[in-house]
Design a protein around this motif. Structure first.
Motif, short mmCIF file in Angstrom:
data_model
loop_
_atom_site.label_atom_id
_atom_site.label_comp_id
_atom_site.label_asym_id
_atom_site.label_seq_id
_atom_site.Cartn_x
_atom_site.Cartn_y
_atom_site.Cartn_z
N SER A 172 0.82 -1.22 0.00
CA SER A 172 0.00 0.00 0.00
C SER A 172 0.85 1.26 0.00
N ILE A 173 2.09 1.12 0.48
CA ILE A 173 2.99 2.29 0.51
C ILE A 173 3.83 2.34 -0.77
N THR A 174 4.38 1.22 -1.20
CA THR A 174 5.12 1.13 -2.47
C THR A 174 4.58 -0.07 -3.23
N TRP A 175 3.73 0.17 -4.24
CA TRP A 175 3.04 -0.92 -4.93
C TRP A 175 4.00 -1.86 -5.65
N GLN A 176 5.20 -1.38 -5.97
CA GLN A 176 6.15 -2.25 -6.68
C GLN A 176 6.52 -3.50 -5.85
N VAL A 177 6.42 -3.36 -4.54
CA VAL A 177 6.75 -4.49 -3.68
C VAL A 177 5.82 -5.68 -3.95
N LEU A 178 4.59 -5.39 -4.35
CA LEU A 178 3.63 -6.46 -4.59
C LEU A 178 4.10 -7.40 -5.71
N ILE A 179 4.70 -6.82 -6.76
CA ILE A 179 5.18 -7.64 -7.88
C ILE A 179 6.27 -8.60 -7.40
N VAL A 180 7.23 -8.04 -6.66
CA VAL A 180 8.31 -8.89 -6.13
C VAL A 180 7.74 -9.93 -5.18
N SER A 181 6.74 -9.55 -4.39
CA SER A 181 6.15 -10.48 -3.42
C SER A 181 5.49 -11.65 -4.12
N ILE A 182 4.82 -11.39 -5.24
CA ILE A 182 4.17 -12.48 -5.99
C ILE A 182 5.21 -13.45 -6.54
N LEU A 183 6.29 -12.89 -7.10
CA LEU A 183 7.36 -13.75 -7.63
C LEU A 183 7.99 -14.58 -6.50
N VAL A 184 8.24 -13.91 -5.38
CA VAL A 184 8.82 -14.62 -4.24
C VAL A 184 7.87 -15.71 -3.75
N ALA A 185 6.55 -15.40 -3.73
CA ALA A 185 5.58 -16.40 -3.27
C ALA A 185 5.58 -17.63 -4.18
N VAL A 186 5.67 -17.41 -5.49
CA VAL A 186 5.67 -18.54 -6.43
C VAL A 186 6.92 -19.39 -6.25
N LEU A 187 8.09 -18.72 -6.20
CA LEU A 187 9.34 -19.47 -6.04
C LEU A 187 9.39 -20.16 -4.68
N GLY A 188 8.95 -19.45 -3.65
CA GLY A 188 8.97 -20.02 -2.30
C GLY A 188 8.07 -21.24 -2.19
N ASN A 189 6.90 -21.17 -2.83
CA ASN A 189 5.99 -22.31 -2.78
C ASN A 189 6.58 -23.52 -3.50
N TYR A 190 7.26 -23.24 -4.64
CA TYR A 190 7.89 -24.35 -5.37
C TYR A 190 8.97 -25.00 -4.51
N MET A 191 9.80 -24.19 -3.86
CA MET A 191 10.85 -24.75 -3.00
C MET A 191 10.26 -25.49 -1.82
N LYS A 192 9.18 -24.97 -1.28
CA LYS A 192 8.54 -25.62 -0.14
C LYS A 192 8.00 -26.99 -0.54
N VAL A 193 7.33 -27.06 -1.68
CA VAL A 193 6.79 -28.34 -2.15
C VAL A 193 7.94 -29.31 -2.47
N TYR A 194 8.97 -28.78 -3.14
CA TYR A 194 10.13 -29.61 -3.49
C TYR A 194 10.77 -30.20 -2.24
N ASN A 195 10.88 -29.38 -1.20
CA ASN A 195 11.51 -29.83 0.03
C ASN A 195 10.61 -30.77 0.83
N GLU A 196 9.33 -30.42 0.94
CA GLU A 196 8.44 -31.19 1.80
C GLU A 196 8.21 -32.60 1.28
N THR A 197 8.36 -32.80 -0.03
CA THR A 197 8.20 -34.14 -0.58
C THR A 197 9.18 -35.11 0.09
N SER A 198 10.40 -34.65 0.28
CA SER A 198 11.40 -35.49 0.95
C SER A 198 11.31 -35.38 2.46
N ALA A 199 11.09 -34.17 2.97
CA ALA A 199 11.09 -33.97 4.43
C ALA A 199 9.98 -34.76 5.09
N ARG A 200 8.83 -34.83 4.43
CA ARG A 200 7.71 -35.59 4.99
C ARG A 200 8.05 -37.08 5.11
N GLU A 201 8.67 -37.62 4.08
CA GLU A 201 9.05 -39.04 4.14
C GLU A 201 10.15 -39.28 5.16
#
Length: 1506
Positions: A1039-1068
């Motif tokens: 809300s203060i600097t809207w450009q942060v939202l774009i970076v946040s979306i990219l970070v969310a996508v990459l972070g979710n991919y890493m989380k899924v990639y990791n949890e597949t092994s971590a869970r087992e």
């Protein structure tokens, strides 16, 4: 002082514009230049070293001097960086650009010096570092001496580095000494740590091969994660531990230090020696962890200063890009240091904790192997399991919580210091409140929570001890229908535990409220102090620096209560472990002379007395004198409870010697009276760790009459045995024990009544083929009740009342009269045929005691080569005990939903979330209020602080409600899951217990349930809270600097991919880890049960090495699970920092005035906390996915198949049922599993009311199955059983089993008192119990005890002899007085005289009852009215033929002329002693023991009618 810091700290081009070597400034700059040169060369060498897979063998461990020097260098760098930060935050606005460059260079140099002390990896680096340190010390000394001579004083910033440089010089000399001594060490050989046979595992793991950069970024685990992403991981995919992480090294270090502390112990020694031993052993590596924690803490504490600098920069009207970039650079540096140090602080603390855990687990197991009888009485098997599975296991996380505790506390104080720096004395009110919260509240809170945690663990110990005992004896409980009684006992223990658990959880909830609320109140107090004292204006820079400071306190105050709680739990565990490790143990238990003495005596005892209780005035054995020569066969006999088994324990030195001398020469093989069988294969149990020798192995099997049994098993000697030998008969277990002893090829054999569980024919084979033939050259001491074997031994010892009253040969003792003659006469009387048709007494041979099977399962009745008694699974080729089932793939939020729905806690969860939303809304609103109020001049400071305080109090109310609701949810879930789990276990069929190791059940009842109690509810709460905080933070920044939202979306996508990639092994990994802990528990349980046998065979080292392997396997899963988590967090942290750096860059590059300072402060305060929020969201969501697997595991057991209902209200039998006791079998067929063969095949017969029925048949014929189906331990496949005309399958199990009485083959007693063992349901009066005790020949023994019927019975009745335990079991059925009695080898462990008395009592007391007796001894069968002969699941039938009984000397023979009929048949006979059926295929020929020739005596012939 003539020279200020600025004057001494410049660079050449500001030194007056002149280049003069006499200038201090020029000299200092030269030193800086040389240091930069050394720094660059050092970094180059490090980069070269990083590219190498294997480090040089010259690597050596760092000592304390290097570690102290490194810390000093690190502190020196902090001094320079602090001065640099002071320049940036100087409120005068003046910034000396060149001075800060000088500070930055020197700070960087001293950091590299600290690193150089810790990275002595190769000769090249050692040489470079040494030269650098010497040059540094020399140049600093020259400069400072010159300054002293001219100025007569040294600035502090010169004095401290100079002193540290001398430490560096000393380290350089130590390096020189290292090179000098290196040559003399080349030929040094190192002594093995544990045993000469232990081999060092040279297999290289990914971690051991990783270079510095790979370890720094946790990239070494990439291959495992990649493999886990492609396929579900299994145990074989997990790399082994590195040598320094193995349990053997950790235990060796612990053991050496523990031994030195014990040897030097005195009155001034610390109370908890375990804690101090661990401190000494693991201090060095924890100093390195502490350095990382300190660096992380300092970096995190800089955050408020960066906010302050940023707000001042934005508020400044001048556009100074250099200043903005400098602040941005500091932000990047601090976040980088914080991220790297935190990740390695977390991982290394868990790694070190793992080593501590392994050391303690092995120490407890090692103590178990040496524990004396007194120690075993003080610590039950369940408690010892708890020491390993709970107390030692907790150490894996202890160091993490410990370092978090002190570093978080330090962070709070550093933040307070920052506040004082910014607002001056205005921070004083906040400091007062901090002291109140931190000390006045925290100290009593800590004491209270420690008390609660201690009580929880004590209650858990008691519950697990009781649960372990119940699981070990579940068959007896089901036969007696005592499930409700024992479940109520477990529920009662759980209720006590739950009371303390609830108090603990509510205390934790209150602590969380106080600690989360305290920063807000402290913030309000600081702002109020600034207003009242006027030390700082309440503008944006002050407000949001204070706010950022208190936000950085949010994490510490949130986890300090948890840290306090965990550390107090650990303290309780340390105390318990200390008590156990200091308890009594056997002295010199490993020292035994292997060679036979010159005198020829294998065993010598001189004037010795022994006592299980050394404080007792009356010894258990007294005045023992014994000399046994090599090769002698010695029999020990005597009445029940005389001390026969105690004598063997005394010889083994298991029993404390109060006086006299005991000498035992040669190796020993011991066969215990109560069979001890390990889980594993038959071959493993016989070999017992020795190498396979085919001939010796075959001879041992044949001598112990196991060849036919093994040939009948589908898997032969590779057939798996269930835990405690559940799927073997008593006779098979005893013969396997005997085969183990024979194969061991020892010098001395101690056999404790090995023939009690086998039939007469087998007993004769074992005595002649095994004892007298296979062991003909060995020394054998045989405890036995079988008088018929005494004529063939060399010496007989008669024990009575703890003394050897007679000793000599059979003829000598018989001539001397007294006790031995009474035993022989009692045996003869017991074998006399008492019949109305035969008045004369005829001494007879013991009949076939053919029921040497107990719980045989799935015998192939269509083939004589059946599996007999081995229980196996439905599918061909599979074994009994399968690998533990674990789910595959992701369960998502389904398990969380199951957790909530099963516990019916949806309303509590919703209320908690509503309170959480209210708290977040208040917190956000209060932050915006500060922004708005700080920019509106009309709003007074008092109003600003007042509104903020009011919002804070409202948010505190929401916090309290949130925490209380979630605590109630957790307690409700714990209660529901425990109830469901306990109910499922108590109602599970026997087949479940036969195929499920007890360790699997106990693991769920201990660690999984503890996770449910303590971890899951707050993991759900914190995961959701972090998620909401994350959304709010990104929303405010966007809300203060809207450009942060774009970076946040990219970070969310990459972070979710890493989380899924990791949890597949971590869970087992977590799931596999759940299956590696159970084998550790199982192994400890088995070892505790058989520790006497293990010590007797001198197999302590082998068991110890196996346990090390199990611990390492479990630790490898823990280590890689932790590494996988840190791998993910490191990458998520990098991604999140991109959001922070993006927002900070925008504030630097956007035009001045485009964003108000208040919004910049608000955004940065959220951005800095957002990194922590995302990390903790990842951590808590990951932890929740791991914790929730405990729900999955407990739920698995809640869904196991159940027995039929205990009571059917609409089909309850009359209270007088069964009034007659008539039992009818109609076309009864039984199989254990749907696809298994029939075990009983169409049995039809009738047991008339009031008759005595003997059931005989060879192994695998179906006798035990018949008893099991009568009690409905197994349900009929077809057909029916009627008792007094009522189908037993139409009524409830409790109504059936309560009306039947049984005396099982193995006598079982429970912890408690004499009374509770005889009358667990408290149904009978004292007079009735005393009357029964008199019938059972126990009255005299019990009335002589101090507490009589309230006298204690220890775990499994260990303080009573086997015969006395059997008498207790007889007492139980006499009390119940049911009309149907089942005897299953009821008198196997008592002498013949007592047997005769008891048979007379049974005949008198149950004269009008139906008695079903699986035939074992002559007196048992003589009084039978009917004999049922089973063969391969059918009743043997004899058609119209002549039958006769003919006496031939001692034996009576029943002749079957046509044994090949097909129809079922029950023989009625008044007298039956020995079956004899001629023919090579006769299934009953085995019943005849070898008969010696006697003079024939003519006897009358008795005819039988069908």
């Amino acid at each position: 002082m003539a020279y200020s810091w600025s004057s001494l700290g410049g660079l050449p081009w500001i030194c007056g514009g002149e280049f003069s070597l006499a200038s201090f400034c020029i000299q200092r700059s030269i030193i800086d230049g040389l240091n930069l040169f050394f720094l660059c060369v050092f970094c180059l060498f490090m980069m070269i070293g990083l590219g190498r897979k294997h480090h040089s063998s010259d690597f050596r461990r760092k000592d304390n001097v290097f570690l102290v020097a490194s810390i000093c260098c690190f502190l020196t760098s902090i001094m320079y960086f602090s001065n640099l930060l002071h320049n940036f935050t100087d409120q005068s606005g003046k910034l000396d650009k060149l001075s800060w460059v000088s500070c930055a260079i020197r700070g960087l140099v001293w950091i590299c010096l600290a690193v150089s002390l810790l990275t002595q990896r190769s000769k090249r680096i050692i040489c470079l570092s040494s030269v650098w340190w010497v040059c540094l010390c020399a140049l600093h000394s020259a400069l400072n001496i010159e300054i002293l001579l001219i100025v007569h004083s040294i600035p502090l910033f010169d004095l401290l580095p100079w002193l540290v440089s001398f430490l560096l010089l000393f380290c350089a000399f130590r390096n020189h000494g290292y090179f000098v001594s290196k040559h003399s060490q080349n030929n040094t050989t190192f002594e093995p740590l544990l045993s000469e046979t232990e081999k060092v595992d040279i297999s290289q793991t990914e971690f051991s091969q990783a270079n510095f950069l790979s370890k720094l970024t946790f990239s070494w685990i990439n291959p495992l994660l990649s493999l886990g992403y492609k396929k579900p991981l299994c145990l074989e995919d997990i790399p082994p531990l590195t040598p320094e992480d193995k349990a053997s090294l950790s235990y060796q270090r612990f053991s050496c230090t523990w031994g030195s502390m014990l040897s030097s112990a005195n009155s001034n020694s610390p109370k908890n020696m375990v804690l101090w031993t661990l401190l000494r052993v693991f201090l060095k590596e924890n100093i390195y962890i502490a350095i990382n924690a300190l660096a992380r803490t300092i970096a995190a504490s800089f955050s408020p200063l960066i906010v302050y600098a940023f707000v001042n920069y934005v508020n400044c009207k001048e556009d100074n890009l250099f200043e903005g970039l400098s602040i941005l650079g500091w932000l990047v540096l601090t976040k980088l240091v914080e991220s790297v140090c935190e990740r390695h602080f977390y991982f290394d603390s868990r790694r070190s904790g793992m080593r501590m855990r392994s050391a303690l687990m092995v120490a407890v197991y090692g103590k178990l192997l040496k524990l004396s009888s007194l120690g075993k009485r003080n610590h039950s098997t369940g408690e010892i399991v708890n020491y390993i599975a709970v107390d030692a296991y907790r150490m894996g996380e202890f160091l993490w919580w410990f370092h978090c505790g002190w570093s978080f506390a330090l962070q709070i104080f550093l933040v307070i210091a920052v506040l004082f720096w910014i607002v001056g004395l205005g921070a004083l009110p906040g400091l007062v409140l901090l002291l109140i919260f931190g000390f006045v509240f925290n100290l009593p809170f800590t004491r209270k929570i420690k008390l609660c945690q201690s009580q929880v663990l004590i209650s858990q110990d008691q519950r697990l001890r009781s649960t372990s005992e119940i699981l070990n004896n579940i068959k007896v409980i089901k036969l007696q229908s005592w499930e409700d009684k024992f479940r109520s006992m477990v529920d009662s223990l759980r209720a006590t535990e739950f009371k303390w658990l609830a108090e603990t959880q509510f205390l934790k909830a209150f602590g969380v409220v106080v600690y989360i609320f305290s920063p807000t109140i402290i913030c309000a107090a600081v702002l109020l102090g600034c207003t009242l004292l006027g030390t700082a204006p309440l503008n944006a820079s002050t407000i949001f620096t204070v706010l950022a400071a208190l936000r950085s306190m949010g994490e510490p105050v949130r986890f300090i209560p948890e840290a306090v709680s965990f550390v107090t739990q650990a303290k309780v565990s340390f105390d318990r472990l200390n008590t156990f490790l200091l308890d009594d143990e056997l002295k010199n238990c490993e020292k035994r002379s292997i060679l036979v003495s010159k005198s020829g005596n294998c065993i010598g005892i001189e004037a010795a007395s022994f006592s299980w209780d050394e404080e007792s005035l009356t010894p258990t054995l007294r005045d023992i004198n014994l000399a046994i020569k090599r090769g002698q066969k010695v029999a020990v006999c005597g009445p029940v409870g005389a001390g026969k088994s105690s004598l063997l324990h005394a010889i083994l030195k298991e029993m404390p010697t109060t006086s006299g001398i005991v000498n035992l020469h040669g190796t020993v093989a011991y066969v215990s009276q109560n069979s001890w069988i390990q889980s594993g294969t038959i071959r493993d149990n016989i070999l017992f760790g020795k190498s396979m020798e085919e001939n010796r192995y075959a001879n041992a099997i044949k001598a112990c009459a196991l060849d036919n049994d093994i040939n009948g098993f589908r898997h032969g000697d590779l057939t798996e045995i269930g835990q405690r030998g559940l799927n073997l008969s008593g006779g098979q277990k005893q013969r396997i024990q005997l085969a183990r002893a024979v194969y061991n090829d020892a010098n001395v054999y101690l056999l404790d009544d090995p023939f009690s569980a086998v039939d007469a024919h087998t007993a004769s084979i074992l005595f002649h083929d095994c004892v007298m033939s296979a062991l003909r050259e060995k020394t054998v001491i045989l405890v036995t009740h079988q008088v018929e074997f005494l004529t063939e031994v060399d010496k007989i010892l008669v024990i009575e009342d703890g003394r050897i009253t007679q000793a000599g040969s059979y003829e000598e003792l018989l001539a001397s009269g007294a006790t031995f003659e009474q035993l022989v006469n009692a045996h003869r009387d017991a074998r006399t045929v008492l019949s109305t048709s035969l008045q004369n007494q005829v001494e007879c041979r013991e009949v076939d005691r053919v029921n040497n099977e107990e719980q045989h399962r799935e015998c192939d009745l269509t083939n004589k080569n059946s599996d007999g008694e081995i229980s196996e699974t439905t599918f061909e080729g599979q074994q009994l005990t399968q690998e533990e089932h674990r789910e595959m793939g992701s369960a998502g939020w389904k398990l969380v939903l199951d957790y909530v729905m099963i516990s019916k806690g949806l309303l509590l969860l919703c209320l908690s979330f509503l309170a959480l939303i209210g708290y977040t809304a208040c917190l956000t609103a209060s932050s915006y209020w500060l922004v708005i109020a700080s920019e509106i001049p009309s709003i007074s400071s008092g109003m600003l602080v007042g509104v903020y305080t009011a919002m804070s109090f409202f948010s505190a109310t929401c916090i309290y409600l949130r925490t209380i609701f979630i605590a109630h949810l957790g307690l409700k879930a714990s209660k529901v899951f425990f109830s469901g789990f306990t109910s499922a276990i108590f109602n599970a069929p026997m087949s479940f217990f036969e195929s499920t190791p007890i360790g699997r059940i106990l693991t769920r009842a201990s660690s999984d349930l503890a996770t449910l109690d303590f971890d899951i509810p707050f993991a759900i709460l914190f995961s959701v809270q972090c998620g909401i905080d994350l959304i709010i933070g990104v929303g405010i920044m966007s809300s203060i600097t809207w450009q942060v939202l774009i970076v946040s979306i990219l970070v969310a996508v990459l972070g979710n991919y890493m989380k899924v990639y990791n949890e597949t092994s971590a869970r087992e990994l977590v799931r596999i880890n759940g299956t590696t802990k159970a084998p550790v528990v199982n192994y400890v349980t088995e070892t505790s049960a058989g520790v006497v046998t293990i010590r007797a065979f001198m197999m302590v080292d082998r068991f110890f090495q196996t346990f090390l392997h199990l611990v390492d396997t479990d630790a490898a899963l823990f280590l890689h699970t932790s590494a996988a988590m840190e791998w993910l967090l490191a990458r998520i942290e990098i991604l999140q920092n991109f959001i922070l750096f993006t927002a900070a860059s925008l504030y630097v590059f956007l035009p001045k005035g485009s964003i108000s300072p208040g919004l910049v402060g608000l955004s940065l305060s959220y951005a800095l906390s957002l990194t922590r929020t995302l990390l903790y969201f990842t951590k808590w969501s990951g932890s929740l996915s791991n914790f929730i697997i405990s729900v999955e595991r407990i739920k698995q057991f809640m869904q196991i198949p159940q027995e039929p209902p205990k009571i059917l209200e609409d089909k309850r039998p009359p209270s007088s049922w069964p009034s007659k006791g008539r039992i009818e079998f109609h076309a009864l067929k039984v199989k254990y599993r749907p696809n298994a063969p029939l075990v009983l095949n169409g049995i039809t017969c009738t047991f008339k009311e009031g008759t005595r029925v003997g059931v005989v048949g060879r192994t695998g014929s179906g006798k035990t199955t018949l008893l099991s189906v009568l009690f409905r331990l197994v349900e009929p496949t077809s057909g029916e059983i009627l008792i007094d005309g009522l189908n037993i399958c139409s009524i409830g199990l409790k109504d059936l089993r309560m009306k039947l009485s049984i005396i099982p083959q193995e006598p079982i007693l429970f912890s408690g008192t004499v009374r509770t063992n005889l009358d667990p349901l408290d149904q009978f009066s004292d007079n009735e119990i005393w009357k029964v005790l008199e019938m059972c020949q126990l009255k005299e023994a019990i009335s002589g005890l101090p507490y009589q019927m309230d006298s204690p019975v220890s775990n499994e009745g260990e303080n009573w002899s086997m015969g006395q335990r059997q008498l207790f079991c007889l007492g139980r059925v006499l009390l119940k007085s049911n009309n149907i009695l089942v005897l299953d080898e009821a008198t196997a462990s008592i002498d013949s005289a007592t047997d005769a008395i008891l048979q007379r009592v049974i005949r008198q007391e149950f004269s009008e009852c139906t008695v079903i007796n699986v035939a074992h001894r002559v007196p048992t069968v003589i009084g039978s009215d009917m004999v049922m002969v089973l063969s391969y699941g059918t009743v043997w039938h004899v058609d119209d033929v002549d039958r006769a009984v003919t006496f031939q000397g001692e034996g009576i023979t029943l002749l079957y002329m046509q044994p090949d009929q097909e129809e079922p048949y029950v023989l009625e006979c008044p007298i039956l002693v020995t079956f004899f059926l001629p023919g090579p295929d006769n299934p009953f020929a085995f019943l005849i023991p070898p008969v010696e020739e006697h003079e024939e005596t003519p006897v009358p012939t008795t005819h039988f009618r069908p």
